[in-house]
Design an enzyme around this catalytic site. Sequence first.
Site, mmCIF file in Angstrom:
data_model
loop_
_atom_site.group_PDB
_atom_site.id
_atom_site.type_symbol
_atom_site.label_atom_id
_atom_site.label_comp_id
_atom_site.label_asym_id
_atom_site.label_seq_id
_atom_site.Cartn_x
_atom_site.Cartn_y
_atom_site.Cartn_z
ATOM 1 N N ASP A 112 0.862 -1.186 0.000
ATOM 2 C CA ASP A 112 0.000 0.000 0.000
ATOM 3 C C ASP A 112 0.894 1.230 0.000
ATOM 4 O O ASP A 112 2.021 1.182 0.518
ATOM 5 C CB ASP A 112 -0.901 0.019 1.239
ATOM 6 C CG ASP A 112 -2.012 -1.024 1.178
ATOM 7 O OD1 ASP A 112 -2.436 -1.377 0.063
ATOM 8 O OD2 ASP A 112 -2.457 -1.467 2.242
ATOM 9 N N ASP A 130 -7.028 -1.294 -4.550
ATOM 10 C CA ASP A 130 -8.081 -0.900 -3.606
ATOM 11 C C ASP A 130 -8.965 0.182 -4.216
ATOM 12 O O ASP A 130 -10.196 0.154 -4.078
ATOM 13 C CB ASP A 130 -7.476 -0.379 -2.306
ATOM 14 C CG ASP A 130 -6.633 -1.405 -1.577
ATOM 15 O OD1 ASP A 130 -6.884 -2.613 -1.728
ATOM 16 O OD2 ASP A 130 -5.704 -0.990 -0.849
#
Length: 164
Positions: A112, A130
């Site tokens: 991330d 995401d």
Amino acid sequence: MVYYILAFIVFLLDQGTKYLIATRMELREEIPVIGNFFVITSHRNSGAAFGILQDQRWFFIVVTLIVVVALIWYLQKVKDTPHKLLPVALSLVLGGAIGNFLDRALTGEVVDFVQLNFGSYTFPIFNIADSAICIGVGLIIVETLLEGRREKAAAKIEGNEHHE
């Protein structure tokens, strides 16, 4: 085929950006992009969205495989409909799901890097996959609402034709 190409583009963007973060930044290194509001932050997540269900690798692998098969099946079913929002949305979810799946399958964690700060609140760090999943789900909701309106309008027209 265009919907699978879209899913593949999402997958490539996701994997490319994750590769750059993983190979060019140290873990927890931060690069401010827009002051403190938008910061590129090298982070790893062994859980689901927003860090929930940490260290459940095999659970995510099995669930994601089921979801990917279901997405492909449903995409095949709706790809020729006149309304293209739903297949586009499914393509975004599919590309994002496969992107995060590959990370989990290979390393047990997801890279991330997008960090957004709103004053003292930091939104959970996320990635391209995401984003694609969230946008896709949002578009599925929009399409569901639009379909309900279309059905209501069609029923109203049909009701008016029976009264004449």
